[in-house]
Design a protein around this motif. Structure first.
Motif, short mmCIF file in Angstrom:
data_model
loop_
_atom_site.label_atom_id
_atom_site.label_comp_id
_atom_site.label_asym_id
_atom_site.label_seq_id
_atom_site.Cartn_x
_atom_site.Cartn_y
_atom_site.Cartn_z
N THR A 110 -4.34 -1.81 -7.21
CA THR A 110 -4.40 -1.82 -5.82
C THR A 110 -3.13 -2.48 -4.91
O THR A 110 -3.19 -1.96 -3.95
CB THR A 110 -5.70 -2.88 -5.45
N GLY A 111 -2.20 -2.84 -5.59
CA GLY A 111 -1.06 -3.35 -5.09
C GLY A 111 -0.96 -4.73 -4.40
O GLY A 111 -0.29 -5.14 -3.74
N ALA A 112 -2.29 -5.23 -4.56
CA ALA A 112 -2.47 -6.53 -4.02
C ALA A 112 -1.75 -7.85 -4.74
O ALA A 112 -1.41 -7.87 -6.07
CB ALA A 112 -4.11 -6.83 -4.15
N THR A 124 0.86 -1.18 0.14
CA THR A 124 -0.10 -0.19 0.12
C THR A 124 0.93 1.33 0.07
O THR A 124 1.84 1.37 0.66
CB THR A 124 -0.77 0.03 1.41
N TYR A 153 1.08 0.26 -9.30
CA TYR A 153 2.22 -0.44 -8.79
C TYR A 153 2.78 -1.44 -9.96
O TYR A 153 2.19 -1.89 -10.70
CB TYR A 153 1.54 -1.60 -7.95
N THR A 183 0.21 5.45 -0.43
CA THR A 183 -0.69 6.93 -0.82
C THR A 183 -0.01 8.02 -1.08
O THR A 183 1.47 8.28 -0.96
CB THR A 183 -1.24 7.01 0.75
#
Length: 71
Positions: free
Chosen positions: A35-37, A2, A16, A4
């Motif tokens: 999302t960076g997931a 994550t 990402y 920001t």
């Protein structure tokens, strides 16, 4: 992963990507650019590898970036 950015508009949006990842790890892990997931694309096999190292880069719309390592 994550990150920001307090900027408004496009400069505050982050994307990402892999900065460095082995071919084997890129076949196992999927990084969502929005999302960076990080998710598995297949089951892990302990006989293939006991650890994986991914370098993830985040970049904002203003072309600023940072890198983190996930092991």
């Amino acid at each position: 992963v994550t990150a920001t950015d307090a900027d408004d508009g496009l400069n505050g949006q982050v994307k990402y990507s892999y900065q460095m990842v082995s071919l084997k790890a890129s076949e196992i892990f999927h990084l969502d650019a929005e999302t960076g997931a990080i998710t598995l694309m297949r089951n892990l096999d302990f006989e293939e590898g006991t650890a994986y190292e991914l370098e993830i880069q985040v970049r904002d719309g203003g072309d600023l970036s940072d890198i983190t390592k996930v092991v």
